[in-house]
Scaffold this active site. Structure first.
Site, short mmCIF file in Angstrom:
data_model
loop_
_atom_site.label_atom_id
_atom_site.label_comp_id
_atom_site.label_asym_id
_atom_site.label_seq_id
_atom_site.Cartn_x
_atom_site.Cartn_y
_atom_site.Cartn_z
N GLU A 295 0.83 -1.19 0.00
CA GLU A 295 0.00 0.00 0.00
C GLU A 295 0.88 1.26 0.00
O GLU A 295 1.91 1.31 0.66
CB GLU A 295 -0.89 -0.01 1.24
N LYS B 140 -9.76 1.21 -2.72
CA LYS B 140 -9.99 0.70 -1.37
C LYS B 140 -11.40 1.04 -0.89
O LYS B 140 -11.81 2.20 -0.90
CB LYS B 140 -8.95 1.30 -0.43
N CYS C 295 -5.20 -3.38 2.55
CA CYS C 295 -4.97 -3.14 3.98
C CYS C 295 -6.20 -3.35 4.87
O CYS C 295 -6.57 -4.48 5.17
CB CYS C 295 -4.35 -1.77 4.18
#
Length: 268
Positions: free
Chosen positions: A40, A110, A151
């Site tokens: 990330e 995301k 993440c």
């Protein structure tokens, strides 16, 4: 399929971060990897005020990794970067996937944003500066359906179940997991996602200190569909390899058919 997870310590020098990423991709290719995954925010980890101007998905960041993929003949998952967002206040946290021909094969934004308040440890509201994505993505990587995530998504099993139902055999998790949560949760969550979805999990993390006062856990790893960690990075910048046995994946799904045995409860 031979794969590699690349572990970085991205800081506030974008040019340096990208140079290190390119070096790790070269090491991945030299080691025989067909598919390499970066962490990330490979482009920048530092103070928000110092962040580079966000870019579109066809900007300089994309061109850099498109070139790397083409020159190295490698599938490249470029971790994530600061993509131009829907308004002046927010970016997207976006992953780009490139094929060995350099063409962009997938884009994922995301979905779950890191809004937490851990007393005495962390006070962070990612949603103040990042807009959430809305679409799940399964991409074809060398003939293998691959589900994308970033993440904090890791804490939401329903996302990964959707990816598995959509056909994913590999789940990719680029991350910048923080030290104090990572040491207790990172491996447990990765192994759980692998077991419950009977997929390989490729998790590439940031390692070490980053401004302002942030330390990432690292321990990038590759987990098989049985939940066994088959490769794990040392606590340093580097590349970690594993060979994925896709026939074994199908055997596990046949012998313990938990996905096939799934039943809907109350319509969900």
């Amino acid at each position: 399929m031979r794969v590699a997870v690349c572990q970085l310590n991205s800081r506030d020098d974008r040019a340096h971060n990208l140079a290190v990423a390119r070096d790790l991709l070269e090491r991945a290719a030299a080691g025989g990897a067909e598919f390499a995954v970066l962490p990330e925010y490979v482009d920048f980890l530092g103070r928000a005020a110092d962040a580079p101007k966000p870019e579109p998905v066809d900007g300089e960041f994309a061109a850099f990794f498109s070139t790397a993929a083409r020159e190295l003949g490698l599938w490249v998952h470029a971790g994530s970067f600061h993509e131009t967002g829907p308004d002046a206040e927010r970016t997207y946290n976006t992953s780009l996937l490139f094929g060995p021909d350099g063409e962009r094969a997938a884009t994922y934004r995301k979905i779950h944003l890191y809004d937490v308040e851990i007393v005495g440890r962390v006070s962070y509201q990612e949603s103040r500066i990042v807009a959430p994505g809305e679409t799940t993505v399964v991409a074809d990587v060398g003939g293998v359906p691959t589900g994308l995530s970033i993440c904090y998504d890791l804490r939401f099993p329903e996302l990964y179940r959707q990816l598995a139902i959509a056909g994913a055999r590999i789940l990719v998790v680029p991350a910048a997991f923080m030290l104090h949560t990572g040491r207790d949760h990172w491996e447990v969550l990765l192994r759980a996602r692998a077991i419950e979805n009977q997929c390989y999990v490729l998790a590439a993390g940031q390692i070490g200190d980053h401004e302002p006062g942030r330390t990432c856990f690292g321990r990038s790893m590759i987990v098989d569909p049985w939940g066994t960690v088959i490769a794990q990075a040392a606590d340093t910048v580097g590349v970690t390899f594993a060979d994925l046995d896709l026939e074994r994946l199908e055997t596990i799904r046949t012998e313990v058919p938990s996905l096939a045995n799934r039943r809907l409860i109350n319509g969900s």
